[in-house]
Enzyme design. Structure first.
Site, PDB file in Angstrom:
ATOM      1  N   ASP A 399      12.650  88.726   1.226  1.00 16.40           N
ATOM      2  CA  ASP A 399      11.387  89.183   1.798  1.00 16.40           C
ATOM      3  C   ASP A 399      11.493  90.661   2.182  1.00 16.40           C
ATOM      4  OD1 ASP A 399       8.805  89.091   2.783  1.00 16.40           O
ATOM      5  OD2 ASP A 399       9.134  87.220   3.881  1.00 16.40           O
ATOM      6  N   GLU A 402      10.228  95.937   0.140  1.00 19.60           N
ATOM      7  CA  GLU A 402       9.633  97.261  -0.140  1.00 19.60           C
ATOM      8  C   GLU A 402      10.204  98.400   0.735  1.00 19.60           C
ATOM      9  OE1 GLU A 402       7.385  94.936   2.609  1.00 19.60           O
ATOM     10  OE2 GLU A 402       7.626  94.536   0.486  1.00 19.60           O
ATOM     11  N   ASP A 472       1.778  89.205   1.102  1.00 24.62           N
ATOM     12  CA  ASP A 472       1.017  88.426   2.080  1.00 24.62           C
ATOM     13  C   ASP A 472      -0.485  88.635   1.869  1.00 24.62           C
ATOM     14  OD1 ASP A 472       3.469  87.684   3.109  1.00 24.62           O
ATOM     15  OD2 ASP A 472       3.435  89.177   4.690  1.00 24.62           O
TER      16      ASP A 472
END
Length: 818
Positions: A399, A402, A472
């Protein structure tokens, strides 16, 4: 004296002119100096050219983070005519104007593919104390061509024409600076800093905040697939995923105990609904100060080894959440911090306490690590291997790759990484983070194929065994609509594996007025349609917050929504032989599973089609992306507001909805072929829009004429039954071919040749199906099997009867079908 000065000036003039017109041939191409710029043209292969530009005399060393290919010896010619130097391989011609500096690219037949609009622009830039440049290059595109790629954007549009993108990695936007054109070329801008792509009627440009040089590649593949193949040749091939990764995956934010996690798997087995994987999200490590400890420190997970064994004993797999950041009380933080391996900027979570809004009086102290540093990557894997890999966990949910960059300050880009300022390498963070885990796991073991689910990507990441999800995203119809062009542009960026949170991540608005959001018809309809879309993506994975997505939350067997979900999951499993064989084509032939229609059809109506696509070479998917039974509630949230349950808004509880009513929608069938309705076998000629009847448990699916599709057995998990009794459907009306691929389903023995292929060929004129000699072998391969053949024709064979049942022992068989 004046005469001497005049002679001197003339000599100087000719000397300068001579210098401007000169070039040096190298083993790879040419080097020259034009308008105070050093220019180098390099053939990396006959179809791929690299262009390097830098201010004259500035020495630097550029080692690409994305490119793994070394230039191969290429036969090429160099000819000069006037100001133009032409380089020509057997695939591509490059013209360099020694006067203006403009470079143009042509096919061997003389068709211009692309041209620079003008020379490079270098603007002085102080990058955290290092003298460098802001770089800019303009190109001229044909007004009638379309371009695609550049990663994933939530724009709801496919074509990149007349678009401006601020390319900085984000939660739901993944930027890959590679584009493909309908003219058959690809362009890779090899820079890792924040960049702006802009296409206007006047020019198309890449502008990067920092760079010692301009470094880009032009590749001519002849079509979009060919250009993608060139890019993968340049930046790495996509390995095979295990077969089990293509089954159904259940997840949520988050399972709060060991018993809950194992209980979900048990419940699916009790219900007889197929399931191959379950995902454990965050905080199995305990509080936020222990963020990403990579250990089960939460007391609700008292025996993680038994937990993994219990899941494996149910023939399911487990992947687990790991992050690119660490809390201050973790072993990783304490080991990395003294070595300067952490990046001190705002990231998730912002508070050490579980509360919303974050309590800033108790800052979490969580910091991302520096994945550009090889020693830091070693430390990351050391703890991952000891804390989780040793337990037998099957893969990683990486997760925030980035990573999350909250409360952004421009000075954050000045932070030092192993490779220079964070600004300089910002966009390559996901490649380095994901690549670090992939490289270490492959070095540690070849018994288990690498499987990484990750939130962000960069050029070259396809080589890492990673499947990127779209972040998300919001639980809304508009968000669902956005996912189709987002995914198609991503896969056209040469990274083939992509998926979404089925149902959308932030779904709290649907709880308003309902004790359980899964009973809200508005969410039920959205979820079922999203699930049907997800069944035709490279990974079928249900996940989100606020509303649990396990099938039993939506009702029970015999009820409309439950049955629609189960039907969709079972359909996915029946297609596993088709999907797995297509994944082999990705690895072996640089193919793409999820395909924009423009990749396969020369039809101007599909150039910017945002709501349909091909899944493999045979199945046209037209997801239902508009509400048909309930009001289309407008829901807006993001990674900040989505967690705020108090502000959730949505439709209040209303009257019951009848999901059994038939509906309809428009579908465009591309020209150049006939199509079969998957559900009815009706045959329809392409090149027109039709109105298709829909029900809540079916979306429009069409099979291309000439297709051969294998269908697998009904199973509870991907490897429950061998493929010894496959149904082979032949969709007549055109010649066709399909290659069935099989191997050991997990491990890397396929790289050593441990696999088999069986090619099916259909001759439509003779109505003859040829099943080839089996090629190759592997341990456990079937020596004998049945193929149940069904010739699909309009209105024919909707029963369970087969045209032929063939016993196949690996030798060629030709059969004529009635």
């Amino acid at each position: 004296m004046k005469k001497l000065n005049l002679v001197f000036l003339l000599l100087m003039f000719f000397a300068i002119g001579s210098q401007a017109q000169s070039y040096t041939k190298s083993n790879l191409g040419i080097k020259t100096q034009i308008n105070s710029t050093d220019v180098e043209i390099q053939f990396y292969g006959p179809s791929t050219v690299r262009v390097l530009k830098s201010p004259m005399g500035k020495t630097f060393e550029k080692k690409s983070l994305s490119v793994v290919k070394t230039p191969q010896a290429v036969k090429f010619t160099v000819k000069k005519q006037g100001d133009i130097v032409s380089l020509k391989s057997n695939k591509l011609k490059v013209d360099v104007d020694l006067k203006s500096g403009k470079i143009s690219y042509y096919t061997l037949s003389g068709e211009q593919l692309l041209s620079e609009k003008e020379g490079a622009t270098f603007t002085d830039f102080n990058d955290a104390g290092s003298k460098t440049y802001t770089i800019n290059q303009l190109f001229t595109l044909d007004k009638n061509e379309d371009i695609y790629g550049l990663g994933q954007q939530q724009r709801g549009k496919l074509s990149l024409r007349n678009t401006k993108l601020n390319m900085v990695q984000g939660n739901t936007d993944d930027y890959v600076p590679f584009l493909v054109s309908t003219k058959g070329y690809g362009l890779f801008w090899d820079n890792y800093s924040p960049s702006v792509f802009e296409d206007t009627p006047e020019s198309t440009s890449f502008k990067s905040e920092v760079g010692d040089c301009i470094d880009y590649y032009i590749m001519f593949g002849g079509n979009i697939d060919g250009s993608i193949a060139c890019m993968r040749d340049l930046t790495g091939q996509a390995p095979m995923f295990p077969l089990w990764t293509f089954g159904y995956w259940q997840s949520k934010e988050r399972y709060k105990s060991q018993n809950e996690l194992v209980g979900v798997v048990n419940k699916y087995r009790e219900l007889g609904v197929p399931l191959d994987g379950i995902i454990q999200d965050w905080q199995y490590w305990g509080n936020n100060y222990l963020w990403n400890a990579m250990e089960f420190l939460n007391t609700e997970f008292p025996n993680p080894k038994k937990m993994v064994e219990d899941i494996h004993n149910q023939n399911a797999h487990l992947i687990i959440s790991i992050w690119s950041s660490f809390g201050p009380q973790t072993k990783q933080f304490r080991e990395m911090e003294p070595k300067g391996m952490l990046l001190n900027f705002g990231t998730w979570p912002q508070s050490g306490l579980e509360s919303w809004p974050p309590n800033r009086e108790y800052p979490s102290g969580v910091q991302p690590y520096d994945p550009y540093n090889p020693e830091a990557r070693d430390i990351y894997w050391k703890h991952l291997q000891k804390g989780l890999f040793s337990l037998g966990i099957d893969g990683w949910w990486m997760d925030s790759t980035e990573p999350d960059h909250l409360d952004f300050k421009p000075s954050d880009f000045d932070l030092k990484t192993y490779l220079g300022s964070f600004r300089k390498v910002r966009n390559a963070f996901p490649l380095m983070a994901v690549g670090g885990v992939a490289e270490h796991q492959r070095s540690a073991s070849s018994d288990k194929r690498i499987f990484i689910l990750t939130r962000s990507a960069f050029a070259g990441q396809q080589r890492c065994g990673a499947n990127t999800w779209s972040g998300d995203v919001n639980s809304s119809w508009q968000s669902l609509r956005n996912q189709i062009p987002a995914g198609l542009n991503f896969t056209m960026s040469a990274i083939p594996y992509w998926n979404t949170d089925i149902g959308g991540f932030f779904a709290g608005a649907y709880n308003r007025g309902w004790s359980e959001g899964a009973k809200n018809p508005s969410f039920q309809e959205l979820y079922v349609r999203w699930l049907q879309f997800g069944a035709f993506t490279p990974m079928m994975r249900s996940h989100g917050t606020d509303i649990p997505r396990e099938i039993y939350n939506f009702g029970k067997k015999g009820e409309t929504i439950f049955d629609a979900i189960a039907k969709t999951i079972n359909l996915r499993y029946s297609l596993l032989p088709y999907i797995y064989s297509t994944s082999w084509s990705v690895t072996n032939n640089q193919y793409t599973i999820m395909r924009a229609l423009v990749m396969d059809f020369n039809d101007k109506k599909v150039k910017d089609m945002n709501n349909e696509y091909m899944f493999g070479k045979s199945i046209l998917v037209a997801p239902v992306v508009n509400a048909q039974y309930t009001p289309e509630t407008i829901v807006k949230s993001d990674a900040e507001t989505g967690w705020d349950k108090k502000d959730a808004t949505g439709e209040k509880k209303g009257a019951a909805v009848n999901f059994t009513q038939p509906k309809s929608m428009k579908v465009y069938l591309p020209e150049g072929t006939a199509w079969y309705d998957f559900w009815t076998n009706e045959k329809i000629n392409g090149g027109k829009e039709i109105v298709k009847a829909t029900t809540i448990d079916e979306i429009p699916l069409y099979i291309k004429s000439g297709s051969i599709i294998p269908f697998g057995p009904q199973v509870q998990y991907a490897t429950e039954k061998k493929w010894d009794d496959l149904e082979i459907r032949v969709y007549g009306g055109a010649n066709g071919e399909f290659t069935l691929y099989e191997d050991e389903n997990d491990n890397y023995n396929y790289e050593k040749g441990a696999y088999s292929t069986i090619t099916f060929t259909w001759n439509d004129a003779k109505k003859a199906l040829t099943i080839s000699n089996r090629k190759g072998s592997f341990p456990g391969m079937l020596a004998e099997r049945k193929f149940k053949i069904r010739l699909v024709a309009s209105g024919k064979n909707t029963s369970n009867e087969y045209d032929k049942v063939i016993v196949y022992k690996g030798k060629k068989i030709v059969t004529v079908l009635p």
